[in-house]
Structure formats: C-alpha cells, structure tokens
Design a protein around this motif. Structure first.
Motif, PDB file in Angstrom:
ATOM      1  N   GLY A 443      40.619  36.832  63.582  1.00  0.00           N
ATOM      2  CA  GLY A 443      40.057  35.920  62.595  1.00  0.00           C
ATOM      3  C   GLY A 443      41.132  35.132  61.877  1.00  0.00           C
ATOM      4  N   THR A 444      40.804  34.654  60.682  1.00  0.00           N
ATOM      5  CA  THR A 444      41.719  33.797  59.938  1.00  0.00           C
ATOM      6  C   THR A 444      42.062  34.330  58.557  1.00  0.00           C
ATOM      7  N   LEU A 445      41.478  35.448  58.151  1.00  0.00           N
ATOM      8  CA  LEU A 445      41.660  35.943  56.796  1.00  0.00           C
ATOM      9  C   LEU A 445      42.666  37.082  56.722  1.00  0.00           C
ATOM     10  N   THR A 446      43.510  37.037  55.682  1.00  0.00           N
ATOM     11  CA  THR A 446      44.390  38.163  55.399  1.00  0.00           C
ATOM     12  C   THR A 446      43.582  39.272  54.736  1.00  0.00           C
ATOM     13  N   ALA A 447      44.206  40.415  54.569  1.00  0.00           N
ATOM     14  CA  ALA A 447      43.514  41.543  53.935  1.00  0.00           C
ATOM     15  C   ALA A 447      43.099  41.194  52.504  1.00  0.00           C
ATOM     16  N   GLU A 448      43.985  40.458  51.779  1.00  0.00           N
ATOM     17  CA  GLU A 448      43.649  40.097  50.396  1.00  0.00           C
ATOM     18  C   GLU A 448      42.497  39.104  50.354  1.00  0.00           C
ATOM     19  N   GLU A 449      42.514  38.155  51.277  1.00  0.00           N
ATOM     20  CA  GLU A 449      41.435  37.160  51.311  1.00  0.00           C
ATOM     21  C   GLU A 449      40.112  37.795  51.706  1.00  0.00           C
ATOM     22  N   ARG A 450      40.160  38.725  52.640  1.00  0.00           N
ATOM     23  CA  ARG A 450      38.926  39.408  53.022  1.00  0.00           C
ATOM     24  C   ARG A 450      38.390  40.244  51.854  1.00  0.00           C
ATOM     25  N   GLU A 451      39.306  40.827  51.101  1.00  0.00           N
ATOM     26  CA  GLU A 451      38.884  41.580  49.919  1.00  0.00           C
ATOM     27  C   GLU A 451      38.209  40.646  48.907  1.00  0.00           C
ATOM     28  N   THR A 452      38.751  39.433  48.765  1.00  0.00           N
ATOM     29  CA  THR A 452      38.152  38.448  47.859  1.00  0.00           C
ATOM     30  C   THR A 452      36.757  38.067  48.333  1.00  0.00           C
ATOM     31  N   ILE A 453      36.620  37.853  49.650  1.00  0.00           N
ATOM     32  CA  ILE A 453      35.296  37.544  50.198  1.00  0.00           C
ATOM     33  C   ILE A 453      34.330  38.693  49.914  1.00  0.00           C
ATOM     34  N   ASN A 454      34.791  39.914  50.161  1.00  0.00           N
ATOM     35  CA  ASN A 454      33.926  41.075  49.941  1.00  0.00           C
ATOM     36  C   ASN A 454      33.598  41.282  48.463  1.00  0.00           C
ATOM     37  N   ASP A 455      34.509  40.852  47.610  1.00  0.00           N
ATOM     38  CA  ASP A 455      34.298  41.042  46.183  1.00  0.00           C
ATOM     39  C   ASP A 455      33.147  40.211  45.637  1.00  0.00           C
ATOM     40  N   HIS A 456      32.687  39.235  46.440  1.00  0.00           N
ATOM     41  CA  HIS A 456      31.590  38.409  45.917  1.00  0.00           C
ATOM     42  C   HIS A 456      30.363  39.257  45.623  1.00  0.00           C
ATOM     43  N   ILE A 457      30.189  40.345  46.370  1.00  0.00           N
ATOM     44  CA  ILE A 457      29.021  41.180  46.141  1.00  0.00           C
ATOM     45  C   ILE A 457      29.198  42.009  44.870  1.00  0.00           C
ATOM     46  N   VAL A 458      30.459  42.367  44.566  1.00  0.00           N
ATOM     47  CA  VAL A 458      30.732  43.064  43.304  1.00  0.00           C
ATOM     48  C   VAL A 458      30.430  42.141  42.135  1.00  0.00           C
ATOM     49  N   VAL A 459      30.854  40.879  42.281  1.00  0.00           N
ATOM     50  CA  VAL A 459      30.583  39.896  41.230  1.00  0.00           C
ATOM     51  C   VAL A 459      29.079  39.640  41.129  1.00  0.00           C
ATOM     52  N   THR A 460      28.395  39.597  42.278  1.00  0.00           N
ATOM     53  CA  THR A 460      26.938  39.418  42.277  1.00  0.00           C
ATOM     54  C   THR A 460      26.270  40.526  41.465  1.00  0.00           C
ATOM     55  N   LEU A 461      26.653  41.770  41.728  1.00  0.00           N
ATOM     56  CA  LEU A 461      26.073  42.893  40.981  1.00  0.00           C
ATOM     57  C   LEU A 461      26.403  42.798  39.497  1.00  0.00           C
ATOM     58  N   LYS A 462      27.632  42.437  39.198  1.00  0.00           N
ATOM     59  CA  LYS A 462      28.037  42.328  37.799  1.00  0.00           C
ATOM     60  C   LYS A 462      27.229  41.262  37.083  1.00  0.00           C
ATOM     61  N   MET A 463      27.024  40.127  37.763  1.00  0.00           N
ATOM     62  CA  MET A 463      26.265  39.029  37.164  1.00  0.00           C
ATOM     63  C   MET A 463      24.810  39.428  36.964  1.00  0.00           C
ATOM     64  N   LEU A 464      24.205  39.995  38.003  1.00  0.00           N
ATOM     65  CA  LEU A 464      22.778  40.321  37.931  1.00  0.00           C
ATOM     66  C   LEU A 464      22.501  41.477  36.980  1.00  0.00           C
ATOM     67  N   GLU A 465      23.379  42.456  36.952  1.00  0.00           N
ATOM     68  CA  GLU A 465      23.163  43.595  36.067  1.00  0.00           C
ATOM     69  C   GLU A 465      23.376  43.228  34.606  1.00  0.00           C
ATOM     70  N   SER A 466      24.016  42.095  34.371  1.00  0.00           N
ATOM     71  CA  SER A 466      24.209  41.647  32.991  1.00  0.00           C
ATOM     72  C   SER A 466      23.000  40.884  32.467  1.00  0.00           C
ATOM     73  N   LEU A 467      22.070  40.519  33.381  1.00  0.00           N
ATOM     74  CA  LEU A 467      20.891  39.757  32.967  1.00  0.00           C
ATOM     75  C   LEU A 467      19.800  40.706  32.451  1.00  0.00           C
ATOM     76  N   PRO A 468      19.096  40.319  31.401  1.00  0.00           N
ATOM     77  CA  PRO A 468      18.033  41.179  30.850  1.00  0.00           C
ATOM     78  C   PRO A 468      16.728  41.013  31.622  1.00  0.00           C
ATOM     79  N   PHE A 469      16.719  41.448  32.873  1.00  0.00           N
ATOM     80  CA  PHE A 469      15.503  41.335  33.671  1.00  0.00           C
ATOM     81  C   PHE A 469      14.375  42.157  33.047  1.00  0.00           C
ATOM     82  N   PRO A 470      13.154  41.606  33.062  1.00  0.00           N
ATOM     83  CA  PRO A 470      12.018  42.409  32.588  1.00  0.00           C
ATOM     84  C   PRO A 470      11.768  43.581  33.534  1.00  0.00           C
ATOM     85  N   LYS A 471      10.952  44.511  33.087  1.00  0.00           N
ATOM     86  CA  LYS A 471      10.716  45.737  33.848  1.00  0.00           C
ATOM     87  C   LYS A 471      10.250  45.454  35.267  1.00  0.00           C
TER      88      LYS A 471
END
Length: 593
Positions: A443-471
């Motif tokens: 492929g074309t990604l270094t280990a750090e870049e692949r980690e950054t790509i994978n981190d998008h899901i961590v950021v997704t969870l962080k963003m969504l879990e910070s929202l006050p979703f109703p029950k």
C-alpha cells in the motif's frame, strides 16, 4: 323561612332538571376535551393528528362535513389537509392516501387581504364565523360552494369556521364544519352554546400541531446536519466521495432483509420506527471522525505523497545526476579522452540512472508487495549522492523555519543522499523520510498514517458519545463505532467479539467493507468486480472477521445485487453464483435454517 331568590327568579323545577342534564352534558364534554387534549399531545403521526382534530370537531356538533386547512409555508394561502363529507361519502387527505385536488385558498389578492372567502377572512380576523345559511349570507362569496352543490346535488347550509391560533399568537390553520345535524339528521345552525368547545378544541389542536411541527422541523434540521457532515467528509476527499452516503444504503438493505426473515436466527429480529431512525443516524455518522483526519493522509495515493507527490523532487535529482554525467563526458573529451569511450561511459550511466529511477518510481505507486530485496535495493540507490549548491534553509514557512533551526541543514555546497531520511522529514508524529516511505511493504501508508486513519473511529466514538442523545437513540455510538470491529476480537478500536456487538453494528461492518471493496473512486486500488469483492469477503468470514450469518443473508437476499445494479459501474457487475461464497455450515449458528 328564607326564599332562594336565585331559584325563584331564574329556574323552575323543570328548568332545573334541564339544567342538570346540561351540566352533565357539559361535564361529559369537558372530560372528553381533556381526554382529547391528552390524545392530541401523544399522537406523533401528523396525518392522524389532523384527522383526529377534524373528526372530533364533527362529532361534537354532529356535523355532516368538515375541512381542515393549514397555512402554506409561504403564508400566502390555506392548503386543504383533510376533507370529510358523510352524505357524499367523501374522505380525502390525511391517512386516506387520496390527494385533495383543490388549490390553496389565497389569503391575499392584489396585495390586499382576501376577505371574500370565509376561511381566509377568519384567518385575517382571527375570530370564528358562524353562518346559519350560506345561500343567504352576503358577507362572503359562496359561489364556489353553490357550484359544488349544483354538481353533487348537495345543500351546503350552516358553516362554522374557527381559526387555529398557536402559543405564539399565529394563525396556523382554519377548521371549518358544514351542516350541523339534529337528532333526525336534519340540517340546523351550529349552536353558539357549543362553539366555545370547538374554540377550545382548535386551541388545543393548534398547540399540538405547533409542537409536532416543531419536532418535525428539529428532526429535519438534525437530518440535514448529519447529511451535511457526511457530505462534507465525502467532499473533503475526491477519492472517498459518496462513501458516507452509500454505506447507509447497504446498511438499510441488509437490515430490511433481516427484518423480513421468517426463519433462522433472524426470524425474531425487527425494528420499530424509532429503532430504524436510530440506525439511520448511526449509518450516516459512522465516519464523522474523519473530519479530523488530514486530507493528505486520506488522499495519499502514492508513498511519497504529502500535500503533493514528492516523486517530482526525486526525479529532479536524477536529472541532476544525468546532467553531471553528461558534463563529465564532455570534460573527458576536452581533456583528450577517447570520445567513443566517453560516450559509452555516459550511455552506461544514463541507462543505469533510468533503470534505477524506474524502480523508485514504480515502488512509489505501492501496487506491488515490497520484499526485503526490494527494500535493500532502494537503500543502495538512495546511497548515491548529489551535490546541493543552494541553501535549503531559505524560503521556509515559519513552522518549517523553526524545525530547520532545531536541525540546521549543512551549508552548501554539500553532498546529500539521492533518497534521504533527513531530520526535516520528521513532522510531528509523521516520518516523511523518502526511504522510509518508499520502503512501505504494502500500500501507500506508513504505520503512523494508518494509525491516523484508524483513529477516525476513535474520534467518531468520542464525538458521538459527547452528544446528549435521547433514550431512543442511545445506541447510535455503538452502531456507528463498531464497523471496524471483527468477530474474533482483533478489530478496533475496542477489540469487541461477535457476542459483544448488536446485529445492526455487525450489519454496518459488512456494509462498510462491501462499499469500500466495490468503490470505483479510491486512489490506492482499482475498482473490484462484485465477484472479486464477494470472494474477499468470504475469506474474511473464514478468518472470523465478519459475521457469517449476516454474510449468508447478504448473499441469499440479493442485497449485493440490488446495490450493485444501482451504484456500481457496468464493468463491475459480473456473473455470480452465491454458492461459491456462502459460509460453510459449521460457521453458521445452530439457529440458522
């Protein structure tokens, strides 16, 4: 003995009995109105709510017909929402599915308030109108009504028209009842005594409609917001355009297939309207964390690419080496060397440089696996040197200048490697070294870049879990955050296993993979055919990366075909026999049929 003057002056015994009956009727109507208010506030279906308002008003007055109007969005007319007439057996609008063929009643004519039509006049006057006989009424134009009667044989007579005023004091609609009936079904005027009940009803109805419209507007705003986020992520990269919008399509198709299953492990699986919406939101926001991912990482189509493809710098260095070889050749001839021999040496060096550059350029594409021998050869080629004569500490941005100050480059002239891993290549957590990047194995990604790509899901969870979703939407983060998990626990970010994940979360994992495999807009791969994609996914089932039961359903229900027919290029849709890809029986649960 004291005399009750209220009794002697106002009520006879018979009057008192009538009064008692009236009070009981009033109490009944009061309780009915209270119950209706509760029902109106609980009703979530807009069409049912409007029907409930009109039908209840008809019932109070035993009206033969009625119409409910709502003010149009541009506030220029009253649109027909519900029409009922018992004698003519007319039922249109609302839940009937029958559209009302009449245009809105104009609220203005030639810039002035339309006071000719009783409904529009009530809107402007903000007060009810009670008409005993429309044919004798001179204040309004009932020519349309009379024409309707001539056509149908009906006789429109008594009219009660009431404005619907919300808590903001705005007229949001008009309720009109036609032909009140007595016990013998004869047409009579609308009793003024009952009019306050209708006004109370319209007031409650206006508030209920206002609340419902507010909820609908809020949901519309929310839907637009999540679609805007998804579209902005897709627009952020020309190579992933449409991914955030296509994954929800596959997700919903496969979820519907699971809901439609009548046997096997999905026979009891179903979603109500709230759960469907919960999944809808999760599917659209499953990659929202990519808003923080650097574009050059997402778009990295070659190993040397950052903001631009640095192969151009390396090609220039090869050009310099070729120019140096040519100068050496000319100098040798001037010094008296054999010209033919000098030309042969020059040709040999040029051929060597061209072959080495071709190897480096091909390695930069990232299409083939790099083995140890390939990496060693890159290092050997990188060991060549060229002479830099200009100061590379000049013309830098402030940030680059700070890095150069920390690691000052050698003053020219200086020999530098043809392919370098230099101090200035370390930028934050990223190593932009040329040999380091060209040596990426696949492929074309270094280990750090692949980690950054994978981190998008961590950021997704962080963003969504910070929202006050109703029950009713509390599972949005779980659904959206699980599409990179694997059934054996080797996925990310939480390393969940199948038993830890809900069916919708596992469905989204399949949807994400199939969209990515078949996407024709990725910079790092060619678009795969349907058969190639299904084959890869069948291997993922064997490796316990995706749910075998859901993948079997994905195949048998033709979700893959329905999606391919609509979204894939014609050359991608090749012959498929699903039996070539169905999971082995031992991989399926015992409940599967």
């Amino acid at each position: 003995m004291a005399v009750d003057r209220r009794y002697t002056e106002r009520e006879s015994p018979s009057d008192r009995r009538v009064s008692t009956v009236g009070r009981r009727h009033g109490e009944h109507m009061f309780h009915r109105l209270v119950d209706l208010g509760i029902a109106l506030s609980a009703e979530r279906d807009h069409e049912k709510l409007m029907e409930m308002i009109l039908l209840e008003a008809k019932e109070i007055y035993r009206a033969d017909g009625g119409t409910l109007y709502l003010v149009t969005d541009d506030e220029q007319g009253l649109s027909f929402q519900i029409m009922r007439n018992d004698s003519l057996d007319i039922a249109m609008g609302g839940t009937t599915g029958k559209s009302i063929p009449f245009p809105p009643v104009p609220l203005y004519r030639d810039g002035a308030a339309n006071m000719n039509n009783v409904a529009s006049a009530v809107y402007h006057n903000r007060a009810p109108s009670n008409i005993e006989d429309a044919y004798e009424e001179k204040s309004y134009d009932f020519s349309g009504t009379k024409k309707f009667d001539e056509t149908t044989g009906y006789r429109s007579k008594s009219f009660l028209t009431v404005p619907m005023i919300n808590t903001e004091g705005e007229v949001t609609g008009v309720l009109q009842l036609i032909n009140a009936r007595d016990d013998g079904d004869g047409t009579v005027p609308f009793q003024p005594a009952l009019q306050p009940m209708i006004e109370a009803l319209t007031s409650q109805a206006a508030v209920a409609l206002e609340n419902q419209l507010l909820i609908q507007q809020q949901r519309k705003l929310w839907d637009s917001l999540i679609e805007m986020i998804a579209a902005s992520i897709d627009d952020k990269s020309p190579y992933t355009g449409g991914h955030c919008q296509r994954v929800p399509v596959i997700t919903k198709l496969l979820t519907q297939a699971a809901c439609d299953s009548t046997d096997g492990m999905f026979a009891e699986f179903t979603l109500n309207s709230d759960e469907w919406y919960e999944l809808h939101v999760a599917a659209w926001l499953h990659d929202c964390g990519k808003v923080t991912t650097p574009e050059y990482v997402v778009d990295k189509a070659s190993k040397l690419e950052t903001i631009y493809n640095r192969i151009h710098e390396i090609r220039t260095r090869f050009e310099v080496l070729r120019r140096d070889a040519e100068i050496e050749c000319l100098k040798a001839k001037l010094d008296g060397s054999d010209p033919a021999e000098a030309d042969r040496v020059f040709a040999r060096k040029v051929a060597e440089l061209e072959e080495e550059y071709a190897f480096v350029a091909d390695a930069n594409v990232g299409g083939e696996f790099m083995n140890d021998a390939d990496v060693d050869r890159l290092k050997a080629i990188g060991g060549r040197t060229w002479t830099r004569h200009f100061d590379k500490a000049r013309g830098l941005s402030p940030v680059e200048a700070m890095r150069a100050k920390a690691n000052p480059p050698a003053k020219p002239p200086v020999e530098e490697p043809l392919l370098g891993d230099l101090p200035e290549h370390i930028v934050g957590k990223y190593n932009q070294g040329e040999l380091y990047n060209l040596g990426i194995r696949r492929g074309t990604l270094t280990a750090e870049e692949r980690e950054t790509i994978n981190d998008h899901i961590v950021v997704t969870l962080k963003m969504l879990e910070s929202l006050p979703f109703p029950k009713k939407m509390r599972r949005v983060p779980e659904y959206a955050g699980g599409h990179h998990e694997k059934m054996d626990g080797t996925g990310y970010p939480r390393g969940l296993v199948k038993e830890d994940m809900s069916i919708p979360a596992r469905i989204m994992a399949i949807a994400d993979i199939f969209e990515a495999l078949t996407a024709a807009d990725r910079p790092y791969k060619k678009a795969k055919t349907v058969s190639e994609s299904l084959k890869i996914m069948s291997f993922m089932v064997k490796d316990r990366h995706i749910d075998p039961d859901l993948f079997a359903l994905f195949l048998r229900s033709n979700v893959w075909k329905d999606y391919a027919d609509q979204y894939l290029e014609p050359f991608q849709i090749d012959p498929v026999d699903i039996h070539d890809y169905l999971p082995a029986a031992e991989l399926l649960t015992e409940k599967a049929g």
